[in-house]
Design a protein around this motif. Sequence first.
Motif, short mmCIF file in Angstrom:
data_model
loop_
_atom_site.label_atom_id
_atom_site.label_comp_id
_atom_site.label_asym_id
_atom_site.label_seq_id
_atom_site.Cartn_x
_atom_site.Cartn_y
_atom_site.Cartn_z
N LEU A 1 45.98 48.69 33.66
CA LEU A 1 46.15 47.36 33.06
C LEU A 1 46.96 46.41 33.93
O LEU A 1 47.31 45.32 33.49
N SER A 2 47.28 46.85 35.17
CA SER A 2 48.08 46.01 36.08
C SER A 2 49.36 45.54 35.40
O SER A 2 49.69 44.35 35.39
N LEU A 3 50.08 46.48 34.80
CA LEU A 3 51.28 46.15 34.05
C LEU A 3 52.49 45.88 34.93
O LEU A 3 53.48 45.31 34.47
N ASP A 4 52.45 46.31 36.18
CA ASP A 4 53.58 46.04 37.08
C ASP A 4 53.44 44.64 37.66
O ASP A 4 53.23 44.46 38.86
N ASP A 5 53.49 43.64 36.80
CA ASP A 5 53.36 42.26 37.25
C ASP A 5 54.57 41.46 36.77
O ASP A 5 55.55 42.02 36.30
N HIS A 6 54.49 40.14 36.91
CA HIS A 6 55.59 39.25 36.52
C HIS A 6 55.05 38.14 35.63
O HIS A 6 53.97 37.59 35.90
N ILE A 7 55.79 37.82 34.61
CA ILE A 7 55.45 36.68 33.75
C ILE A 7 56.39 35.54 34.09
O ILE A 7 57.61 35.70 34.05
N ILE A 8 55.83 34.41 34.46
CA ILE A 8 56.63 33.22 34.81
C ILE A 8 56.61 32.28 33.61
O ILE A 8 55.56 31.82 33.18
N ASP A 9 57.79 32.01 33.08
CA ASP A 9 57.93 31.11 31.94
C ASP A 9 58.15 29.70 32.47
O ASP A 9 59.18 29.41 33.08
N VAL A 10 57.18 28.82 32.26
CA VAL A 10 57.24 27.46 32.80
C VAL A 10 57.74 26.52 31.70
O VAL A 10 57.18 26.45 30.62
N ASP A 11 58.81 25.82 32.00
CA ASP A 11 59.39 24.85 31.06
C ASP A 11 58.96 23.45 31.48
O ASP A 11 59.29 23.01 32.58
N LEU A 12 58.20 22.77 30.61
CA LEU A 12 57.61 21.49 30.99
C LEU A 12 58.20 20.36 30.16
O LEU A 12 58.56 20.53 29.00
N THR A 13 58.28 19.19 30.78
CA THR A 13 58.62 17.98 30.04
C THR A 13 57.37 17.50 29.31
O THR A 13 56.24 17.80 29.72
N PRO A 14 57.53 16.76 28.21
CA PRO A 14 56.37 16.39 27.40
C PRO A 14 55.31 15.59 28.14
O PRO A 14 54.13 15.63 27.75
N ASP A 15 55.68 14.88 29.21
CA ASP A 15 54.70 14.04 29.90
C ASP A 15 53.74 14.85 30.77
O ASP A 15 52.70 14.34 31.18
N ARG A 16 54.07 16.11 31.09
CA ARG A 16 53.22 16.90 31.98
C ARG A 16 52.27 17.80 31.20
O ARG A 16 52.22 19.02 31.37
N GLY A 17 51.47 17.19 30.32
CA GLY A 17 50.47 17.95 29.58
C GLY A 17 49.41 18.54 30.48
O GLY A 17 48.74 19.51 30.10
#
Length: 732
Positions: free
Chosen positions: A91-107
């Motif tokens: 399942l390719s579990l040895d990966d990384h999850i990147i949590d991206v925090d966006l401002t409201p204007d960058r939909g």
Amino acid sequence: KLSVCRVDVGEDEPVQIVCGAKNVAADMKVPVARVGAVLPGNFKIKKAKLRGQQSMGMICSAAELGLAESSDGIMPLPADAPVGEDFRDYLSLDDHIIDVDLTPDRGDCRSIAGIARDVGVIYRHPVTDWEIRAVPDAIADEKKVVLTASEDCPRYSCRVIRDIDPRAQTPLWMQEKLRRSGIRAISPVVDITNYVMIELGQPMHGFDLARISGAVHVRRAEKGEKLTLLDGSEVETSEGTLLIADEQQPLALAGIMGGEVSAVTERTRDILLESAFFQPIAIAGKARVYGLHTDSSHRFERGVDPELQRRALERATDLVLHICGGQAGPVVDVTAMEHLPGKSEIHLRRHQIPRLLGVEIDDATVEDILTRLGMQVQSVSDGWKIVAPSCRFDVSIEADLIEEIGRIYGYANIPENLSAAPVSIQAVPEASFHLLRAKELLVDRGYQEAITYSFIAPELAGLLTPDARQIRLANPISADMSVMRASLWPGLLSTLQYNLARQHERVRLFESGQVFLETKDDIEQPEMLAGLVYGERMPQKWNNAPGKVDFYDIKGDLEVILELVGDPDSFAIRPIEDVSLHPGQAAAVWRNGEEIGRLGMLHPGLQSRLGISGNVFLFQIRLQSLEEGRLPAYQAVSRYPAIRRDLALLVKKDLSWADVKACAQKAAPEIVRDIQVFDVYTGDNIDSGLKSLALSLILQDYSHTLTDEETEQAVDAVLKALNTELSAKLRD
């Protein structure tokens, strides 16, 4: 309830594992934790004996592997899952999850494709865009679409797909990608629409075609229409809410959530895929009105590419046919071009870049950055003509372009620079009122400044300002913050409640800010200064006498503020009736015939409603009324002695000292320099409707020593005026 399983783990001999899951069956592929494995929660697998049977491992559920919050049984794997392979590798579990925090204007970055575009620009790397082929029509079936609310929904695309396999399962790879994106797998059609939303940024929805009667209508709701949503809750739509409906009933809250009546189930054979563009203003705040927040509403509120709908529909169709089978009809694309956001041409002037960013950037770099951002760039004499791509709906003016240039150029590459600019000292009128000085004075008297929200709960507004018309927000943060304040008192009282809940028994607060009052033609936003006192008069110390604050404490604090104007005689404090204040302990502040503020004790009924046990005293004053002060002027000190005459007067009990003083000052000749009250008495030997006021007249002249005759004439003039106008008499 236990099963003894012989499990092939890719070795010479199978291992025996005792399993308690209901869904365990022969020949199924499953994840297995061998003896010595450590599962999430530091759970180590050991040899075990259950009911006399040896167990050499554990057949795992998704929850036990940390892949789900809960599971009904062991996790089934596809039939082609390789036996004996490490589950992490599978399942390719040895990966990384990147949590991206966006401002409201960058939909535009609320998708994998959008993030990839931006990363490619930042790192100067080409983005590999996959080709989404148009799925050919296999059937002629299509659904008629009627755009009644084309201003809110200028584009609606849909497609009929018939004969899907109701037994189809979402592929494990798609379930995993959804899980790692924070979305739970539900069913193939729902999972595919969610997958395309994460992949491309276009929210979609699937309807059960058999449950749609006639044409699809995109319209505004009528008041009182009801709809049961996919989560089982029933909502009564408010007038103006955008709906997807058929000829008979609503089917979905547009851009928010589908309805249960047209939901795709395990019996669904024919579906209608929807891909639409909704104007952000049409969706903004609507989900919160119904207590909802969905991935779709989150994206539509912030903006979706208005040219993405057909591309997303083709991608979803391809996935449905690949996973569920079926036959697709033609794409129905109904568009009101006049209401679609257009691509405007922006004039970027060369000289504006260094003016706003503080750094010179050469033309070649500017053009390279804009081109990599997907802009159409045309060079002109003083700069460039720019057309932004449809996905960058946040770029509409010149400053937006310069912001993007600075972001990609790199803020770290912009040097710090102390710019030289002509500085002039602003002249401050000597007679003006200074709010900062008033704040410092209140701090010196033990107050602390509070800063509260300008929007409050409608219930609180109704309690404290029942006479003011409530100004409701179109898009409130929550139901408790949906009305603009007409007074600063609600915020101060909420802050008091917060402090009392944390055992603070002596509270003094002040706040300055705008209140919002609706008039006949407009909304006034006057600046106000308000204060609140509660609890003990003095901090608890061995040498401080105990005693609770009262009306005269808050009155004294307010009078100190008024004295900063330098014109105390222009103010008067008179009793009033106020529904939010205690009868008999409420007063208004007047200046030159105009009411400019109020003070008093909170009404006991309100005090009880708010859960406050002790007395609360408040003041509020309009700052604009304090701007005009009196300029200090030199006055010589007389070399001649002053004379004091004390008078004991009987006046009506409800007569205020302010009225007595004003009458005396009006009648007094110039030699009367000051009038002060030094005693008030009611009780024995005084009629019940009267009170005794003891006041002193200070008399003095600058040119000579006053004679007894002059003094008596001045005193008589004051007494005559008080008797004539206020029926005051000398006390025997």
